[in-house]
Design a protein around this motif. Structure first.
Motif, PDB file in Angstrom:
ATOM      1  N   ASP A   1       0.827  -1.206   0.000  1.00 36.37           N
ATOM      2  CA  ASP A   1       0.000   0.000   0.000  1.00 36.37           C
ATOM      3  C   ASP A   1       0.863   1.258   0.000  1.00 36.37           C
ATOM      4  OD1 ASP A   1      -2.169  -1.684   0.068  1.00 36.37           O
ATOM      5  OD2 ASP A   1      -2.500  -1.472   2.232  1.00 36.37           O
TER       6      ASP A   1
ATOM      7  N   ALA B   1       2.201   1.843  -3.486  1.00 38.86           N
ATOM      8  CA  ALA B   1       1.173   2.422  -4.347  1.00 38.86           C
ATOM      9  C   ALA B   1       0.963   3.900  -4.042  1.00 38.86           C
ATOM     10  CB  ALA B   1      -0.134   1.654  -4.175  1.00 38.86           C
TER      11      ALA B   1
ATOM     12  N   ARG C   1       1.882   7.007  -6.516  1.00 37.64           N
ATOM     13  CA  ARG C   1       0.808   7.887  -6.974  1.00 37.64           C
ATOM     14  C   ARG C   1       1.143   9.346  -6.697  1.00 37.64           C
ATOM     15  NH1 ARG C   1      -3.207  10.688  -4.907  1.00 37.64           N
ATOM     16  NH2 ARG C   1      -2.693  10.026  -2.788  1.00 37.64           N
TER      17      ARG C   1
ATOM     18  N   CYS D   1       2.381   5.517 -11.909  1.00 39.02           N
ATOM     19  CA  CYS D   1       1.363   4.493 -11.725  1.00 39.02           C
ATOM     20  C   CYS D   1       2.046   3.159 -11.466  1.00 39.02           C
ATOM     21  CB  CYS D   1       0.487   4.392 -12.979  1.00 39.02           C
ATOM     22  SG  CYS D   1      -0.871   3.216 -12.827  1.00 39.02           S
TER      23      CYS D   1
ATOM     24  N   GLU E   1       0.149  -4.219 -10.465  1.00 41.32           N
ATOM     25  CA  GLU E   1       0.531  -5.542  -9.981  1.00 41.32           C
ATOM     26  C   GLU E   1       0.317  -6.573 -11.077  1.00 41.32           C
ATOM     27  OE1 GLU E   1      -1.341  -7.023  -6.525  1.00 41.32           O
ATOM     28  OE2 GLU E   1      -0.619  -5.417  -5.231  1.00 41.32           O
TER      29      GLU E   1
ATOM     30  N   LEU F   1      -3.024   0.118  -9.200  1.00 38.92           N
ATOM     31  CA  LEU F   1      -2.959   0.708  -7.873  1.00 38.92           C
ATOM     32  C   LEU F   1      -2.618   2.186  -7.936  1.00 38.92           C
ATOM     33  CD1 LEU F   1      -0.910  -2.115  -6.139  1.00 38.92           C
ATOM     34  CD2 LEU F   1      -3.359  -1.768  -6.022  1.00 38.92           C
ATOM     35  N   CYS F   2      -2.866   2.818  -9.094  1.00 41.29           N
ATOM     36  CA  CYS F   2      -2.397   4.186  -9.261  1.00 41.29           C
ATOM     37  C   CYS F   2      -3.395   5.222  -8.772  1.00 41.29           C
ATOM     38  CB  CYS F   2      -2.036   4.454 -10.720  1.00 41.29           C
ATOM     39  SG  CYS F   2      -3.343   4.035 -11.863  1.00 41.29           S
TER      40      CYS F   2
END
Length: 205
Positions: free
Chosen positions: A137, A140, A144, A149, A152, A195-196
């Motif tokens: 997390d 990510a 960001r 970006c 996964e 996850l971006c």
């Protein structure tokens, strides 16, 4: 894991210099140099690590494996050292930043992301067996915030515990969520997860 991924998908490496972070003994960088040689590519390969005493071992391993690469001491987050490394590339833009099992300390993530962003490669490929979801997390979130970006890619090679290894692809973010530049994920590779932090409903995808 990262070496096997690249061996199966050499097109995942875009044109440009290859820089390995947290290289240890340089196995990944050596493998990439061999892959490039096999396909007739000739790009600088630089293996870096934050432990100065490892640099001679990287150089010795490269010599023993018959490949030409550079080894350099680099602490993540050291702006001056990163700029010096870029100058050593003789104006060859970094094509790929590589990291094998270097994502496991939560407090190291900001410096890692800052170094990747400063190197400004076309793509960064990081493979890790995640020990803590907070680390994922954090990767990510910091990616960001840097305007990049992270995606996964999870793959199964039929090896014990391989399903716990995740390949992260980091790219500079454009106006829409992009596919991984090499587009090398086969239908057998499993689902992707962006996850971006972009609202994909606004991108038309």
């Amino acid at each position: 894991a990262l070496c096997k991924y690249l061996a199966h998908h050499p097109s995942a490496l875009p044109d440009g210099a290859r820089i390995e972070l947290g290289a240890g003994l340089g196995m990944c960088g050596i493998a990439v140099a061999k892959l490039d040689h096999a396909r007739g590519a000739n790009y600088p390969v630089v293996c870096t690590d934050g432990i100065p005493s490892l640099i001679p071992y990287i150089e010795a391993n490269a010599l023993a494996n018959g490949v030409s690469l550079r080894a350099a001491h680099l602490l993540w987050g050291d702006t001056a050292a990163t700029q010096a490394l870029l100058r050593r590339l003789d104006r060859c833009q970094p094509g790929a930043v590589l990291g094998a099992d270097i994502i496991y300390q939560l407090d190291a993530i900001p410096a890692l992301v800052a170094t990747i962003v400063q190197l400004d490669p076309k793509v960064a490929l990081l493979a890790a067996r995640l020990r803590d979801h907070e680390v994922r997390d954090a990767l990510a979130e910091h990616t960001r915030l840097a305007g990049w970006c992270v995606e996964e890619l999870q793959r199964g090679w039929g090896e014990q515990n391989w399903d716990t290894v995740i390949l992260f692809s980091l790219e500079k973010r454009g106006p829409v969520v992009k596919e991984v530049a090499h587009n090398a994920v086969s239908q057998q590779s499993g689902p992707r997860q962006h996850l971006c932090g972009i609202d994909q409903s606004r991108t038309g995808r």
